[in-house]
Every structure is written in structure tokens, then in C-alpha cells.
Design a protein around this motif. Structure first.
Motif, PDB file in Angstrom:
ATOM      1  N   SER A 194      20.521  20.161 -39.946  1.00 21.75           N
ATOM      2  CA  SER A 194      19.860  21.456 -39.781  1.00 21.75           C
ATOM      3  C   SER A 194      20.661  22.357 -38.860  1.00 21.75           C
ATOM      4  O   SER A 194      21.491  21.895 -38.081  1.00 21.75           O
ATOM      5  N   THR A 195      20.356  23.639 -38.987  1.00 21.65           N
ATOM      6  CA  THR A 195      20.931  24.663 -38.128  1.00 21.65           C
ATOM      7  C   THR A 195      19.787  25.456 -37.526  1.00 21.65           C
ATOM      8  O   THR A 195      18.908  25.934 -38.264  1.00 21.65           O
ATOM      9  N   LEU A 196      19.770  25.577 -36.206  1.00 24.74           N
ATOM     10  CA  LEU A 196      18.741  26.375 -35.548  1.00 24.74           C
ATOM     11  C   LEU A 196      18.927  27.838 -35.947  1.00 24.74           C
ATOM     12  O   LEU A 196      20.017  28.392 -35.825  1.00 24.74           O
ATOM     13  N   TYR A 255      16.118  30.401 -35.233  1.00 28.69           N
ATOM     14  CA  TYR A 255      15.528  31.144 -34.120  1.00 28.69           C
ATOM     15  C   TYR A 255      14.366  30.354 -33.533  1.00 28.69           C
ATOM     16  O   TYR A 255      13.896  29.390 -34.104  1.00 28.69           O
ATOM     17  N   GLU A 256      13.906  30.800 -32.379  1.00 25.99           N
ATOM     18  CA  GLU A 256      12.747  30.227 -31.724  1.00 25.99           C
ATOM     19  C   GLU A 256      11.617  31.243 -31.847  1.00 25.99           C
ATOM     20  O   GLU A 256      11.818  32.433 -31.612  1.00 25.99           O
ATOM     21  N   GLU A 293      10.805  25.812 -32.933  1.00 28.13           N
ATOM     22  CA  GLU A 293      12.105  26.189 -33.481  1.00 28.13           C
ATOM     23  C   GLU A 293      12.035  26.260 -34.996  1.00 28.13           C
ATOM     24  O   GLU A 293      11.401  25.408 -35.632  1.00 28.13           O
ATOM     25  N   HIS A 344      14.394  26.100 -38.264  1.00 29.96           N
ATOM     26  CA  HIS A 344      15.702  25.600 -38.672  1.00 29.96           C
ATOM     27  C   HIS A 344      15.912  25.797 -40.169  1.00 29.96           C
ATOM     28  O   HIS A 344      14.952  25.781 -40.934  1.00 29.96           O
ATOM     29  N   ARG A 395      19.023  35.181 -37.736  1.00 33.10           N
ATOM     30  CA  ARG A 395      19.081  34.947 -36.292  1.00 33.10           C
ATOM     31  C   ARG A 395      19.162  36.277 -35.539  1.00 33.10           C
ATOM     32  O   ARG A 395      18.444  36.492 -34.562  1.00 33.10           O
TER      33      ARG A 395
END
Length: 164
Positions: free
Chosen positions: A3-5, A7-8, A120, A122, A143
Motif C-alpha cells: 500500500s501507499t499512504l 492521506y490522513e 489513514e 491508502h 494527496r
């Protein structure tokens, strides 16, 4: 899976009129509800197995809050609409409040626990899957869009600065 973050995102409280009272506010701030004051409140929750339900269950356990579950639904939109119509409160991602129409007077609160309550988001893909330039650019656009809408950090900075 990898996975790639992206945004929060803040998890917030949605409610209709007369469910949250001034005693539930954190330090008298009508925008912020102390999470511990949710004990026994009527809750509209997503069904077990829904990712947000797992997050809410962990949150309630961490703060020793026992929700009075009055209804379980299939998704965030239903939880949001029902809670804002006065059935109970729900904890939903902030994005839901921006994407879904909820008629009538209703209230969206920040939840206070000493820190922002977030989760988060992802992008998830098969391990070893080639993530090309187009995909990476899409991740970056999303993002950046959420970085520009930095309500979480701005709000909490304001809340912390207002402390004596």
C-alpha cells in the motif's frame, strides 16, 4: 498486498438536534465533543466487518466508551443521514460529510481525546504490481488535494493555542 499512504482523514461525530448537549463539549467548545462523554449515547453504526466499524470499535474500547447501538447500517452515507435525522450519533470520515447530502438541521463535531482522531487512507495493490507514472501521479493529485484542505491540522493548532 502493498500500500501507499494517500492521506490522513479526520473521523468526526455526526448528530441531529438535541442529542449532544453542552455538557458533552470539550472545555465548553461547541465544535468539539469529548469522546468519553459518548458513553451510553444512541449510536448508528456500520455493520460489523465494515472497515469504519472496526475503527470505531477500537476507538470505543480504547476510551472505555459503551455505545448504545440503536441501529446498524451498511455504509457511511446511511449512518450519516440517519444520525443527522436524530436517530443517534455516528462516527464517520470527514469526507462523508462533504460528499453526502443530509437534510435538516444537524451538527458535525470534532472528537476530542487529546489528539485528533484520524485514520489513514491508502491505495492498496498486489505485491510486486508495477505502479506506473500514471498511478503515482494520481496518488499525488489526491494527496495534494487533501493537503490543501488541511482542516485537521489547522483546527487542532487553533485548539491547542486557545489553551491557557
Amino acid at each position: 498486498m502493498e500500500s501507499t499512504l494517500i492521506y490522513e482523514e479526520e473521523l468526526c461525530l455526526a448528530a441531529g438536534p438535541n442529542i449532544i448537549s453542552p455538557e458533552d463539549y470539550h472545555d465548553g467548545n461547541p465544535e468539539v465533543v469529548n469522546i468519553k462523554r459518548l458513553n451510553g449515547k444512541p449510536f448508528v453504526l456500520q455493520r460489523s466487518g465494515h472497515i469504519i466499524r472496526d475503527a470505531v470499535d477500537m476507538l470505543m474500547k480504547a476510551y472505555d466508551v459503551k455505545p448504545n447501538i440503536v441501529l446498524e447500517v451498511d455504509g457511511n452515507a446511511a449512518a450519516y443521514r440517519l444520525s443527522t435525522s436524530g436517530v443517534g450519533v455516528s462516527i464517520i470520515p470527514r469526507m462523508t460529510t462533504q460528499l453526502i447530502y443530509a437534510p435538516g438541521p444537524h451538527y458535525i463535531y470534532h472528537l476530542y481525546s487529546g489528539i485528533p482522531i484520524t485514520w489513514e487512507v491508502h491505495a492498496v495493490y498486489r505485491k510486486g504490481f508495477y505502479v506506473g507514472e500514471l498511478e503515482r501521479r494520481c496518488f499525488e493529485i489526491i494527496r495534494q488535494a487533501h493537503q490543501d484542505d488541511n482542516y485537521i491540522q489547522e483546527f487542532w493548532n487553533k485548539l491547542i493555542k486557545s489553551k491557557p
